[in-house]
Enzyme design. Structure first.
Site, PDB file in Angstrom:
ATOM      1  N   ALA A 203       0.810  -1.220   0.000  1.00 41.55           N
ATOM      2  CA  ALA A 203       0.000   0.000   0.000  1.00 41.55           C
ATOM      3  C   ALA A 203       0.843   1.270   0.000  1.00 41.55           C
ATOM      4  CB  ALA A 203      -0.928   0.006   1.218  1.00 41.55           C
ATOM      5  N   THR A 243      -4.431 -11.292  13.465  1.00 38.82           N
ATOM      6  CA  THR A 243      -5.576 -10.379  13.413  1.00 38.82           C
ATOM      7  C   THR A 243      -5.383  -9.363  12.299  1.00 38.82           C
ATOM      8  OG1 THR A 243      -5.905 -10.660  15.777  1.00 38.82           O
ATOM      9  CG2 THR A 243      -6.918  -8.713  14.769  1.00 38.82           C
ATOM     10  N   CYS A 329      24.446   3.414   2.141  1.00 42.15           N
ATOM     11  CA  CYS A 329      25.420   3.614   3.202  1.00 42.15           C
ATOM     12  C   CYS A 329      25.498   2.383   4.083  1.00 42.15           C
ATOM     13  CB  CYS A 329      25.023   4.804   4.063  1.00 42.15           C
ATOM     14  SG  CYS A 329      25.864   6.305   3.605  1.00 42.15           S
TER      15      CYS A 329
END
Ligand SMILES: *Cc1c(COP(=O)(O)O)cnc(C)c1O
Length: 388
Positions: A203, A243, A329
């Site tokens: 998302a 859940t 990095c």
């Protein structure tokens, strides 16, 4: 003058669209129920909201809602796809084919499988970042169980020929997974037209919330068997226990819906800004080199190298523009990205590269500021390098 700092790192994550936030809010407060609670209205309203979101996500990629399994993001979806396919059929000797420019969320599970005795072949793309079909075909063996090739690359934005690769896998009965975390919501995607068996989505790359994603798994012709990697309460048809993150899933649904409805107009605008950025840099700086195919690329990506300068100073100089470099990095050194290396870009040039990721909120003023800032910085840095 645009508001500073400017965010041009939309491949890392995107701001959550205010309409997405709005849709999520009730599910933190009044509608806080557990979608698995079967005996009261709190559970029912959560369950109904999840069902709507599942439909919205399915619609974005042309899937059936029953083929969408919610996860915590594309990292989990990739792990579930790669491991779940290989471990679903332990009777067979297994072989996996993937490409060297995949996200680490595919490469690392593949490495783990190798430690467990599974054979993996890593195909190198051509210099433009796109894999040759012949190279994929050559890597396929009678025991190949899965091919995993990303739809769009997160660094160079290059699009792979997914529909052509699926022709190779389907005719051989090999399963095909694609990581579409970057492509979904940016370019039209249809799982049926692409012919893929599994697809990872997330998302937060499409103006939705972080920590929620999905795995598409084909359920007919053939029904794809996947073993769970997280077990417990049997959620998501037993494939992914835990859940459900109801507010996150609702936000994902809204983000998918907005992307589907607005993709066309967003793409036209963002591609124009990307092209403006590219031609602006080309017009002001010599020795700009695009990494990866410019034609087969996400509309909001530009990845360029600047020769004749020390890359370490690039990001330091761009203090008010958020971009990524072609190097990560790790401790004190700048480690060139595995993607640029796979394209044959030398380490020096890889360090002197920038990834620009434009997004829904990017403006022309921001692009113009960026062109000026980057070109004057590159000019200054080149003066610091003794010429040979
Ligand atoms: C961002 C990204 C991921 C990881 O997704 P998360 O949802 O952050 O776990 C995987 N693959 C690609 C191509 C990505 O761009």
């Amino acid at each position: 003058m645009p508001t500073l700092p400017i965010y041009l790192d939309h491949h890392a994550t995107t701001p959550v669209d205010p309409r997405v936030v709005e849709s999520m809010l009730p599910f933190f407060s009044t509608s806080f129920g557990n979608a698995s609670s079967k005996h009261h209205s709190f559970g029912w309203s959560a369950r109904d909201a999840v069902a709507i979101a599942r439909r919205q996500v399915a619609e974005l990629v042309g899937a059936d809602p029953r083929e969408i399994f919610f996860t915590s993001g594309a990292t989990e979806s990739n792990n579930l796809a790669v491991r779940g396919i290989v471990t679903a059929d332990t009777d067979r000797v297994s072989h996996v084919v993937t490409i060297t420019t995949e996200h680490h969320a595919v490469l690392d599970p593949c490495r783990r499988l190798e430690q467990e005795g599974i054979e993996v072949t890593y195909v190198s793309p051509k210099k433009d970042g796109i894999c040759a079909l012949l190279d994929i075909e050559r890597a396929l063996a009678p025991q190949t169980r899965l091919v995993s090739v990303m739809t769009a690359n997160n660094e160079i934005g290059v699009l792979q020929p997914i529909d052509r690769i699926s022709e190779l896998t389907r005719s051989r009965g090999i399963l095909f997974h694609t990581d579409a975390a970057q492509a979904a919501g940016k370019v039209p995607i249809d799982v049926k037209k692409l012919g893929v068996d599994l697809m990872s989505l997330t998302a937060h790359k499409m103006c939705g919330p972080k920590g929620v994603g999905a795995l598409y798994i084909r359920r007919t012709r053939p029904r794809v068997e996947v073993s769970p990697i997280i077990e417990g309460g049997g959620h998501e048809q037993g494939l992914r226990s835990g859940t459900l993150n109801v507010p996150g899933i609702v936000g994902f649904g809204t983000a998918a819906e907005l992307s589907r409805l607005e993709m066309k107009q967003d793409t036209v605008r963002i591609r124009r800004l990307r092209d403006r950025l590219y031609s602006g840099l080309l017009g002001r700086i010599n020795g700009v080199k695009v990494n990866g195919s410019l034609a087969e690329r996400l509309p909001h990506n530009l990845n360029v190298s600047f020769d004749g300068l020390e890359g370490e100073s690039l990001l330091v100089g761009l203090d008010d523009i958020a971009v990524s470099s072609g190097a990560a990095c790790t401790s004190a050194t700048l480690e060139p990205s595995h993607v640029l290396r796979a394209l044959g870009v030398n380490d020096h040039l890889a360090r002197a590269s920038l990834r620009f990721g434009l997004g829904r909120t990017t403006t022309e003023a921001e692009i113009d500021y960026t062109i000026e800032k980057v070109s004057s910085l590159v000019a200054r840095l080149r003066e610091l390098v003794p010429h040979v």
